[in-house]
Design a protein around this motif. Structure first.
Motif, PDB file in Angstrom:
ATOM      1  N   SER A 257     -29.387  20.896  -2.041  1.00 24.42           N
ATOM      2  CA  SER A 257     -29.450  21.025  -0.586  1.00 24.42           C
ATOM      3  C   SER A 257     -29.725  19.680   0.069  1.00 24.42           C
ATOM      4  CB  SER A 257     -30.554  22.011  -0.183  1.00 24.42           C
ATOM      5  OG  SER A 257     -30.743  21.998   1.212  1.00 24.42           O
ATOM      6  N   ASN A 258     -28.971  19.387   1.109  1.00 23.65           N
ATOM      7  CA  ASN A 258     -29.225  18.221   1.942  1.00 23.65           C
ATOM      8  C   ASN A 258     -29.787  18.635   3.294  1.00 23.65           C
ATOM      9  OD1 ASN A 258     -28.148  16.342   0.034  1.00 23.65           O
ATOM     10  ND2 ASN A 258     -26.086  16.974   0.638  1.00 23.65           N
ATOM     11  N   TYR A 259     -30.363  19.827   3.338  1.00 23.23           N
ATOM     12  CA  TYR A 259     -30.845  20.381   4.598  1.00 23.23           C
ATOM     13  C   TYR A 259     -32.365  20.542   4.558  1.00 23.23           C
ATOM     14  CZ  TYR A 259     -25.921  21.788   4.546  1.00 23.23           C
ATOM     15  OH  TYR A 259     -24.556  21.804   4.440  1.00 23.23           O
ATOM     16  N   PRO A 260     -33.125  19.581   5.077  1.00 22.03           N
ATOM     17  CA  PRO A 260     -34.582  19.721   5.068  1.00 22.03           C
ATOM     18  C   PRO A 260     -35.038  20.815   6.027  1.00 22.03           C
ATOM     19  CG  PRO A 260     -33.942  17.828   6.385  1.00 22.03           C
ATOM     20  CD  PRO A 260     -32.685  18.327   5.732  1.00 22.03           C
ATOM     21  N   VAL A 261     -36.210  21.370   5.753  1.00 20.32           N
ATOM     22  CA  VAL A 261     -36.817  22.336   6.659  1.00 20.32           C
ATOM     23  C   VAL A 261     -37.608  21.556   7.708  1.00 20.32           C
ATOM     24  CG1 VAL A 261     -38.454  24.245   6.876  1.00 20.32           C
ATOM     25  CG2 VAL A 261     -36.956  24.096   4.876  1.00 20.32           C
TER      26      VAL A 261
END
Length: 320
Positions: free
Chosen positions: A281-285
């Motif tokens: 994943s390259n999508y941080p929270v």
């Protein structure tokens, strides 16, 4: 309109029903349908639109056989009208809360990934720092909540930050990276299969995901593509962890969960983590909000709180 006198004239003439009509025409540029929604005759709505164009001294919609087409100015005003109406609704809600002893109101959107860890800590901190604050929470997929954020219908969002989905009016701050894994029933044939059999099972199995597009879908699609498998066949869409767990236990569907959540349910024998099921994943929270929301003290407190939380949360989520 570029002087203070112009603005004063605008304030003296603009009415809420003007904003309501602009909002409706921005979503569906058809005067007849807008008139019906506002419970007025079509000629009355047409007259109202002419009033608005007279107030702003510009054409907002061009007329053609198929209806109306917004001009650039029309698009701007329709979007701003939507935000202003949402703020008025929020003001009404906050006022009702104040009359009942509340001290403020926060409209918070959450993606499923933000619910299990960030939300409980944020709630506890806000209740401590702002007693009497009421919080309205909506859980949904990213595109729906981002639209509501841009329209002013919610104040901020906790969830995965997908840069390509953020419009210029939105701001964001990353908090941590949350590993995501593929999960299945504890009796799923995937668990006993060898590597070659797993590929075949993945090719033929249907999925349960929050949506047929977006960050989570892309993560699964990338995993399958690396194995030479076409895009996931999504049979069920849900953002509910409870629904996901229950359906997994009664079907051969595959789904995804944040790794910490998956491990917790696996200890209870509610789900199993699929072999080789970690997703890149390259999508941080993080948190997303409108730029102008920084004038709201509640949003500033939310940002201050999540920044203070980010260090301890990130420490619990070391890079894979």
């Amino acid at each position: 309109m570029n002087t203070e006198n112009d603005f004063r004239r605008l304030m003296g003439r603009l009415r809420l029903r003007h904003l309501a009509l602009l909002d409706l025409l921005g979503k569906d540029p058809n005067v007849g349908r807008a008139a019906k929604t506002m419970h007025m005759a079509q000629p009355t709505a047409s007259k109202l639109l002419r009033e608005i164009e007279d107030i702003f001294e510009t054409v907002l919609f061009t007329r053609n056989r198929r209806g109306l087409t917004p001009t650039p100015a029309g698009k701007v005003l329709a979007r701003r009208a939507s935000i202003l109406l949402a703020e008025i609704q929020a003001t009404h809600t906050e006022l009702r809360s104040a009359l009942n002893g509340g001290t403020g109101h926060l409209r918070l959107g959450v993606f499923p990934v933000g619910v299990t860890e960030v939300l409980p800590q944020l709630y506890a901190a806000l209740q401590n720092k702002w007693p009497g604050l009421t919080i309205e929470i909506e859980e949904a997929v990213e595109t729906r909540l981002l639209d509501q954020l841009s329209e002013g219908k919610i104040d901020c969002i906790l969830g995965r930050i997908v840069m390509e989905n953020l419009t210029p009016d939105l701001r964001h701050e990353a908090l941590y990276n949350e590993p995501t894994v593929i999960v299945c029933s504890t009796r799923h044939p995937l668990l006993a299969a060898n590597a070659q059999e797993r590929v075949q099972i993945l090719r033929n199995t249907h999925w349960m995901l929050p949506a047929r597009h977006g960050a989570v879908y892309n993560m699964v699609a990338s995993k399958l593509a690396a194995l030479g498998i076409k895009a996931p066949q999504v049979e069920v869409e849900t953002t509910s962890v409870f629904v996901t767990i229950e359906l997994l236990n009664h079907t051969t569907l595959l789904s995804i969960l944040p790794k910490k959540v998956a491990l917790a349910y696996a200890e209870l024998n509610k789900v199993a983590l699929a072999p080789q099921g970690d997703l890149e994943s390259n999508y941080p929270v993080g948190i997303m909000y409108r730029a102008e929301a920084l004038s709201n003290p509640i949003i500033n407190l939310v940002l201050e709180t999540v920044r203070a939380m980010s260090g301890s949360i990130a420490a619990d989520h070391p890079p894979a």
